[in-house]
Design an enzyme around this catalytic site. Structure first.
Site, PDB file in Angstrom:
ATOM      1  N   GLU A  94       0.834  -1.201   0.000  1.00  9.27           N
ATOM      2  CA  GLU A  94       0.000   0.000   0.000  1.00  9.27           C
ATOM      3  C   GLU A  94       0.874   1.258   0.000  1.00  9.27           C
ATOM      4  O   GLU A  94       1.975   1.267   0.548  1.00  9.27           O
ATOM      5  CB  GLU A  94      -0.887  -0.005   1.245  1.00  9.27           C
ATOM      6  CG  GLU A  94      -1.894   1.140   1.298  1.00  9.27           C
ATOM      7  CD  GLU A  94      -2.728   1.138   2.567  1.00  9.27           C
ATOM      8  OE1 GLU A  94      -3.859   1.626   2.514  1.00  9.27           O
ATOM      9  OE2 GLU A  94      -2.233   0.655   3.612  1.00  9.27           O
ATOM     10  N   LYS A 128      -9.875   0.860  -1.954  1.00 10.90           N
ATOM     11  CA  LYS A 128      -9.976   0.561  -0.525  1.00 10.90           C
ATOM     12  C   LYS A 128     -11.394   0.850  -0.051  1.00 10.90           C
ATOM     13  O   LYS A 128     -11.975   1.902  -0.366  1.00 10.90           O
ATOM     14  CB  LYS A 128      -8.955   1.391   0.255  1.00 10.90           C
ATOM     15  CG  LYS A 128      -8.750   0.941   1.702  1.00 10.90           C
ATOM     16  CD  LYS A 128      -7.582   1.690   2.318  1.00 10.90           C
ATOM     17  CE  LYS A 128      -7.259   1.188   3.721  1.00 10.90           C
ATOM     18  NZ  LYS A 128      -6.095   1.914   4.298  1.00 10.90           N
ATOM     19  N   CYS A 131      -5.017  -3.371   3.313  1.00 13.32           N
ATOM     20  CA  CYS A 131      -4.660  -3.031   4.693  1.00 13.32           C
ATOM     21  C   CYS A 131      -5.854  -3.140   5.646  1.00 13.32           C
ATOM     22  O   CYS A 131      -6.246  -4.230   6.029  1.00 13.32           O
ATOM     23  CB  CYS A 131      -4.024  -1.632   4.721  1.00 13.32           C
ATOM     24  SG  CYS A 131      -3.055  -1.298   6.215  1.00 13.32           S
TER      25      CYS A 131
END
Length: 278
Positions: A45, A111, A145
């Protein structure tokens, strides 16, 4: 294809003064992975954050980043998750992961869950769906993440057929790292799939929210007899710049899902997951 060679980059952020300096570090990891026969390579990321130290307009760098990764996927004939890069979609920015194929195809995953700084001050837009895509190395999905900390996100892609979950991450302290790592292990166990956890290391002094990183990349397996007892196929040393390589067997996933020591995918009972207060 049953046996697949995977690569997890542990990318060390360093200040750069040109795009070529950044690109050279990326190319070095891709070249090493190719020399090791890697078929699927995952970068972390906020891979491109060093470029923001030159010009904070992330969109300026998007064409060059996409060209770089497209070329590497073609030259090395590997599938590459090019980390994430802040990408303009309409009038807003999204934390977007791009998945590059050797034949030139390009997929993306935004995301879905935002961390506090991504909400304020960055005001990033959230993604609203999850990618599951067929590739030459199996069915792939991406949890960026924080996304891997939500069991429903990985269960959704597992139920849609994903065999390998790609988790690019960026964590600035031990607590953040272990949140992501422990959840990555849980997702591998719950869903009986492989997880590639690719983390960022290093520091970008003076660049707000990128002052330091704490990370250790790994290729994670279910915890069952055919796999390493601790569920770690391979992992890096703390906070170094490295590419980790491991080989996994997709056929084993199918076998343990049917007749493993435990079979969590078969034994799910959502109708029983009702909490009662007394």
């Amino acid at each position: 294809m049953s046996r697949v060679r995977l690569g997890a980059v542990q990318f060390q952020h360093r200040p750069v003064s040109t795009f070529d300096q950044f690109a050279a570090q990326v190319r070095n990891h891709a070249l090493y992975a190719a020399d090791c026969g890697v078929q699927l390579l995952v970068f972390p990321e906020y891979l491109t954050a060093p470029l923001a130290g030159i010009d904070s307009d992330w969109e300026r760098w998007t064409p060059e980043v996409l060209t770089l990764m497209t070329d590497l996927a073609k030259v090395h004939q590997m599938v590459i998750l090019g980390g994430t890069h802040l990408t303009r979609v309409g009038t807003g920015l999204r934390n977007r992961a791009h998945l590059f194929f050797p034949d030139g195809r390009l997929f993306h995953q935004d995301k879905v869950h935002m961390t506090p700084c991504e909400v304020d001050p960055w005001a990033l837009e959230r993604g609203n769906d999850l990618l599951v895509v067929d590739s030459p190395v199996g069915r792939l999905a991406v949890n960026i993440c924080f996304d891997v900390e939500f069991p429903g996100a990985s269960q959704a892609v597992a139920d849609a057929g994903a065999d390998i979950l790609l988790v690019p991450s960026a964590t600035d302290d031990r607590q953040g790292f272990w949140r992501v790592r422990y959840c990555a292990h849980a997702r591998a166990v719950e869903n009986q799939l492989y997880v590639i956890h690719s983390g960022v290391t290093g520091a970008l002094p003076g660049l707000r929210y990128f002052e330091q990183w704490y990370g250790r990349s790994a290729i994670i397996t279910p915890c069952d007899i055919p796999f390493p007892p601790d569920g770690i196929m391979v992992q890096g040393e703390w906070n170094e710049d490295a590419c980790l390589v491991g080989e996994v067997d997709l056929g084993l996933l199918q076998r343990i899902r049917q007749s493993g020591s435990v079979t969590p995918r078969k034994e799910r009972r959502p109708e029983a997951y009702v909490a009662r207060s007394q």
